[in-house]
Design an enzyme around this catalytic site. Structure first.
Site, PDB file in Angstrom:
ATOM      1  N   GLN A 130      21.545 -34.247  26.123  1.00 27.79           N
ATOM      2  CA  GLN A 130      23.058 -33.491  26.363  1.00 27.79           C
ATOM      3  C   GLN A 130      24.134 -34.213  25.010  1.00 27.79           C
ATOM      4  O   GLN A 130      24.088 -34.994  24.756  1.00 27.79           O
ATOM      5  CB  GLN A 130      23.761 -34.210  27.669  1.00 27.79           C
ATOM      6  N   SER A 133      29.773 -36.659  24.872  1.00 28.56           N
ATOM      7  CA  SER A 133      30.666 -37.888  24.633  1.00 28.56           C
ATOM      8  C   SER A 133      31.597 -38.230  23.144  1.00 28.56           C
ATOM      9  O   SER A 133      30.018 -37.442  22.492  1.00 28.56           O
ATOM     10  CB  SER A 133      30.374 -39.350  25.324  1.00 28.56           C
ATOM     11  N   SER A 165      21.730 -39.446  24.619  1.00 31.35           N
ATOM     12  CA  SER A 165      20.414 -39.713  25.224  1.00 31.35           C
ATOM     13  C   SER A 165      19.216 -39.258  24.916  1.00 31.35           C
ATOM     14  O   SER A 165      19.594 -37.855  24.669  1.00 31.35           O
ATOM     15  CB  SER A 165      20.155 -39.898  26.164  1.00 31.35           C
ATOM     16  N   GLU A 248      24.352 -33.940  36.403  1.00 33.53           N
ATOM     17  CA  GLU A 248      23.936 -35.637  36.047  1.00 33.53           C
ATOM     18  C   GLU A 248      23.795 -36.972  37.015  1.00 33.53           C
ATOM     19  O   GLU A 248      23.536 -37.379  36.712  1.00 33.53           O
ATOM     20  CB  GLU A 248      25.269 -36.313  34.483  1.00 33.53           C
ATOM     21  N   GLU A 376      35.314 -46.412  37.726  1.00 36.30           N
ATOM     22  CA  GLU A 376      36.175 -45.886  37.910  1.00 36.30           C
ATOM     23  C   GLU A 376      36.853 -45.242  37.807  1.00 36.30           C
ATOM     24  O   GLU A 376      37.944 -44.502  38.425  1.00 36.30           O
ATOM     25  CB  GLU A 376      37.292 -47.021  36.601  1.00 36.30           C
TER      26      GLU A 376
END
Lengths: 392, 374
Positions: A130, A133, A165, A248, A376
């Site tokens: 994937q 990021s 990953s 995910e 968060e």
């Protein structure tokens, strides 16, 4: 066929076909079957199990048959899972293709894309990673800068991804690419499928505190991908990414309830039990019991959310609650496992293959509450979308 | 097993919610408290609950009950938790009715269950003799004497004890095995002392001094009294956990409403991330409690042999979450949360008391460890 008949036939088939070596827990990550072009099976049993399950479409039991799935209903899929669990049968194949890309392709992909990619995912022939990021675009994912410029019927892609990953072991990547530089932040992003063998695509592992490197940096230098590899419409990437993130999160969450790790077993291994087999340290025993209670509550919640979804209530932002609770729980489980093992848990390397596994898994678990959206961020989502609390 | 309500359950919940919010809201509870009501609950309300069939929710149809099951009883208690409605429902319609159902003889059932269903009697369930819940620590004795029994011992903080007409007492027989005896509170040798608790309920302490009872006071309809007692307590735990869940849910709802309204620095305080994260965490915990309480209630109805660990775990989780939700509520209300005028403090006090009843979270954790074999 009634569900009871299906259950019985499934049980019989599993009994007859699941090799003995696949009825014991995997010995760490290296023992799990991920598939892909260059996959080498850890054992004959692992190969046979994948072949037999893929033959029935049971690596992806609820996908349609024409795309390599088993065509099972949700209920049948659940029965299969229960029966596999009852005989301790391992999952024949784990992959991001199954957890993440597959559901996104089924919902947004073209017929050609489905026929091309889904059966290969189901059979474990192609391994996916994937590309979301980027350095500087973690939780603020939509600020990503990797860009694709249209040149004829191809996009020319430049930029860098991070935390991809297993990029070094993968055959293809599904990546978010900014294809419309002038569009608003969330609207100029496309979801593109890219072969990792494409010239201009390279990867570099990132070594983690666990001593291993499931994560990589991935670089695109004038890498070319045909326009036909865009999933959905150009600019629709953000919607697809959000849909896929909920899958995910569900995947990360299912790790939190996997029975492999057990602080009670750890205490027994380390000899930290009294003559009645109880954990000798009463405070540790209490901590483990409180963890057990939370794990039971979490397990019940997963079932409830599933039941509610079946009734059409929708999971929506509740996925964020599951992600938050599940990953925090998993970290706690690892901490208690280490505590129960005492100094035995500190072992980094040894004679046996599994030596060091406890410490590595513990360290790896720290990423649970960061990857797939930090705790968060999940709390922000719950506050805003579920509780409808105002922004500042 | 389903984690969603079926149509009947949905209807029961909805009607309970509207009935309680109209007839027995928190203002009604305040009134009882301020008037120093000697029962600690409204007798009229108890009659209304009987008219609606709530009192017979765990009673077989043969004895006039609705026989709706433990899950349904839990739904009602969850709603009573939301409105802080005090009543003998838990002690009488849940614990005593279950005790009679699983351990009573046909004659005892025929005598007592219709009285429970009609709402004409209040029966306490007396188990604890110490400050912390511990059903293994029973020193009260019920020894054979002629054709009858003689009861000796003390019981503490028996729920609804101040208003009870009778109590079902957990005692030990001459062999040291647990037994259940039904004692009329006016019996010679029975003394009671009402105790007003922090949550404005009225339990009572009981002393039994050579109380002479007929043989039919003994609930010996069960072939395994020890197992029956465990089941009764598990039903009680799952139901009081449901009440705690209702307390937590309502405390949370009023707190969220309040922080959306209350302004500081020119903005609603709900816009501060410090509060948002705590609120979101709290909701996550309430969702976990809700699931495990549902699981425990359903398991008691559908596969009771698997219920003990779920009842203990649900009681522990609901206790911890209701205490957290109400204490966070006070904190988020700020200074006014400490005043008697605001309801949040009443929820905080009830969370503490309901949490203690039949075992708190520490007790539940110990039980889960024991039942799990570690």
């Amino acid at each position: 066929m009634s569900l009871e008949t299906f259950r019985k036939e499934t049980r019989d088939w599993l009994e007859a076909n699941c090799p003995p070596g696949m009825r014991v827990p995997a010995k760490g990550e290296a023992d799990i079957c991920w598939g892909g072009r260059n996959w080498t099976f850890a054992s004959d049993d692992q190969r046979i199990w994948l072949e037999r399950m893929a033959e029935r479409g049971w690596t992806v039991p609820t996908w349609p048959k024409e795309y390599g799935g088993g065509g099972l209903t949700k209920e049948e899929g659940f029965v299969l899972k229960e029966e596999m669990k009852a005989m301790k049968a391992r999952s024949p194949l784990d992959s991001f293709g199954i957890w993440m890309l597959g559901p996104a392709l089924l919902k947004y992909g073209s017929e050609e894309q489905k026929r091309e990619h889904l059966p290969k995912i189901a059979r474990g022939e192609i391994r996916w990673c994937q590309g979301y990021s980027e350095p500087g675009a973690g939780s603020d994912l939509a600020s990503l800068r990797t860009k694709g410029v249209l040149d004829g019927d191809e996009y020319v892609i430049n930029g860098q991804k991070v935390w991809t990953s297993y990029a070094d072991k993968s055959d293809w990547i599904f990546a978010l690419v900014r294809t419309e530089a002038d569009a608003p932040k969330h609207l100029g992003i496309s979801f593109i499928l890219i072969d990792m063998d494409t010239p201009g695509v390279s990867t570099k592992p990132i070594k983690l505190i666990s001593g291993k490197s499931p994560f990589c940096e991935t670089f695109f230098d004038d890498a070319r991908a045909p326009v036909s590899n865009v999933v959905g419409k150009p600019g629709q990437g953000w919607d697809i990414a959000k849909y896929l993130l909920s899958h995910e999160r569900a995947g990360i969450v299912s790790d939190a309830v996997s029975g492999g790790l057990n602080p009670v077993g750890a205490a027994h291994l380390a000899g930290e039990v009294d003559e009645k087999g109880r954990i000798a340290d009463p405070i540790l025993r209490g901590d483990v019991a409180r963890l057990t209670i939370d794990a039971l509550a979490f397990e019940a919640t997963l079932r409830r959310v599933k039941d509610e979804a079946d009734k059409g209530e929708g999971v929506g932002a509740k996925a964020s609650i599951l992600k938050y609770v599940g990953t925090e729980l998993n970290k706690r489980r690892h901490e208690l496992n280490m505590s129960a093992l005492g100094s035995d848990g500190l072992l980094w390397e040894g004679e046996k293959e599994e030596d060091g596994e406890a410490a590595r898994s513990w360290l790896r678990s720290r990423a649970n509450s960061i990857e797939g959206g930090t705790s968060e961020i999940q709390l922000n989502i719950v506050a805003k979308r579920v509780l409808e609390l105002p922004g500042t | 097993m389903s984690f969603v309500l079926n149509d009947e359950e949905q209807m029961l919940r909805d009607s309970a919610r509207s009935f309680l919010s109209e007839t027995a809201p928190v203002t009604a509870f305040r009134k009882l408290r301020d008037e120093n009501n000697p029962d600690g609950f409204s007798r009229d309300l108890w009659s209304s609950m009987a008219e609606m069939g709530w009192t017979g929710i765990l009673v077989e149809e043969d004895h006039g009950g609705a026989d709706f099951g433990v899950f349904a009883a839990g739904l009602l208690l969850q709603e009573m938790g939301r409105t802080l409605t005090p009543s003998p429902f838990l002690s009488t319609a849940v614990l005593a009715a279950t005790a009679l159902r699983v351990a009573g003889s046909d004659a005892q059932k025929a005598k007592w269950l219709p009285k429970i269903v009609s709402g004409e009697t209040v029966i306490g369930f007396a188990v604890d003799e110490r400050a912390r819940h511990n059903p293994d620590s029973i020193n009260t004795t019920a020894k054979k004497q002629g054709n009858g029994l003689v009861l000796n011992g003390t019981k503490r903080f028996v729920a609804n004890g101040a208003a009870a007409d009778a109590v079902i007492v957990v005692a030990r027989n001459e062999d040291g095995a647990p037994c259940l005896v039904l004692v009329d509170c006016n019996q010679k040798g029975v003394t009671r002392k009402a105790r007003r608790t922090v949550d404005s309920h009225l339990p009572a302490d009981f002393t039994f001094e050579d109380v002479a009872l007929d043989g039919d006071a003994l609930l010996d309809g069960a072939d395994n009294t020890e197992g029956a007692l465990k089941h009764i307590l598990d039903v009680g735990r799952a139901c009081v956990a449901a009440e705690s869940l209702g307390v937590a849910e309502q405390a949370f709802d009023v707190t969220i409403d309040y922080i959306k309204e209350r302004e500081q620095f020119g903005v609603p305080i709900a816009s501060f991330q410090g509060l948002q994260h705590r609120a979101a965490h709290l909701l996550s915990e309430i969702e976990m409690a809700r699931s495990i309480v549902m699981k425990a209630l359903r398991t008691l109805d559908e596969t009771p042999s698997q219920a003990p660990i779920w009842a203990a775990a649900a009681k522990a989780k609901a206790t911890a979450v209701s205490r957290l939700a109400t204490s966070e509520g006070i904190q988020m209300f700020g200074g006014v949360g400490m005043t008697d005028e605001y309801d949040i403090g009443l929820y905080y006090k009830r969370a503490q008391a309901a949490g203690e009843f039949l075992g708190d979270d520490a007790w539940g954790a110990g039980q889960v460890a024991k039942l799990s074999g570690y």
